[in-house]
Design an enzyme around this catalytic site. Structure first.
Site, short mmCIF file in Angstrom:
data_model
loop_
_atom_site.label_atom_id
_atom_site.label_comp_id
_atom_site.label_asym_id
_atom_site.label_seq_id
_atom_site.Cartn_x
_atom_site.Cartn_y
_atom_site.Cartn_z
N HIS A 93 0.85 -1.19 0.00
CA HIS A 93 0.00 0.00 0.00
C HIS A 93 0.89 1.25 0.00
O HIS A 93 0.67 2.18 -0.78
CB HIS A 93 -0.93 -0.01 1.23
N GLU A 94 1.92 1.25 0.85
CA GLU A 94 2.83 2.40 0.90
C GLU A 94 3.62 2.51 -0.41
O GLU A 94 3.85 3.62 -0.91
CB GLU A 94 3.79 2.30 2.09
N HIS A 149 1.72 4.41 -2.88
CA HIS A 149 1.88 5.88 -2.80
C HIS A 149 3.14 6.32 -3.54
O HIS A 149 3.14 7.36 -4.21
CB HIS A 149 1.96 6.34 -1.34
ZN LIG Z 1 -1.92 5.27 2.49
#
Ligand SMILES: [Zn+2]
Length: 241
Positions: A112-113, A116
């Protein structure tokens, strides 16, 4: 200042939603922290594989990443669920359980990171807007409460209104955060399956459970900001009677 029972009327549903989302996230994360992913990879390894597959270079030292395009560093920080991506420094900071854990939770949160970092490398518009809004929102949150309190004490609708305008920067920030977070999780789910970090519908469901629970905490934060704004608007409407 006295306590206004109307505040609770506005805020109670948002508070309950926030507590529910937080409990749901912690439960899902800790449950799937005990279940290994089929590739046996750590969160840091999975995030690195995901970023390399997108043409993003992983550098060993964070100083080498700062301000560079298509470069990222992955480092470990303390805490639990403190994981985040810093677009200014181009650094993924992962908590110990995620960085070194070989669980489904670890690779889910780490990717998830990494999602980004991918948004950043690909100039994803919502992330750019969110980053640009950070100083506006922090100025707004610094200014809003004193102005609203002062407007209330001096019974000045104008001061109250300026305070409410300052607060609406926070609401905007929380709303723009939603597409950024949903998109990062979507990228993580896709990459984890495509790169073979997870396999089969069971592991995909587990990762989705963790990431969707975390998404609810952002929804709860946005709802809380909106309800606070509505409460201030209600106070403003009363002040004009
Ligand atoms: Zn996030």
């Amino acid at each position: 200042m006295f306590f206004d029972p109307m505040y609770l009327v506005f805020m109670a549903p948002a508070m309950i939603l926030a507590l529910w989302a937080q409990a749901k996230t912690q439960r899902a994360f800790s449950h799937y922290s005990r279940v290994g992913n089929s590739a046996g990879m750590t969160g840091a390894e999975a995030a690195a594989r995901m970023l390399r597959s997108q043409g993003i270079d992983i550098v060993a030292r964070p100083e080498e990443a700062k301000g560079r395009k298509n470069v990222a560093a992955i480092v470990q920080i303390g805490g639990v669920l403190s994981d985040h991506y810093d677009p200014g420094a181009k650094v993924l900071r992962l908590s110990p359980q995620v960085y070194g854990g070989r669980s489904l939770s670890a690779v889910g949160v780490a990717c998830h990171e990494a999602g980004h970092a991918m948004q950043d490398a690909h100039d994803y518009a919502w992330l750019g807007m969110r980053t640009a809004l950070v100083p506006v929102a922090s100025f707004g949150s610094w200014l809003a409460m004193p102005l609203i309190l002062l407007g209330f004490i001096l019974t000045s609708p104008n001061l109250l209104l300026i305070g409410i305008l300052a607060f609406s920067a926070i609401v905007l920030f929380q709303l723009i955060t939603l597409p950024v977070e949903f998109d990062a999780s979507r990228r993580a789910k896709l990459a984890l399956a495509e790169l073979g970090v997870i396999s089969g519908p069971q592991e995909a469901r587990a990762v989705a459970t963790v990431l969707n629970a975390a998404a609810w905490t952002y929804v709860a934060a946005a709802v809380s900001a909106i309800m606070t704004l509505l409460y201030y608007l209600w106070v403003f409407s009363q002040s004009r009677d």
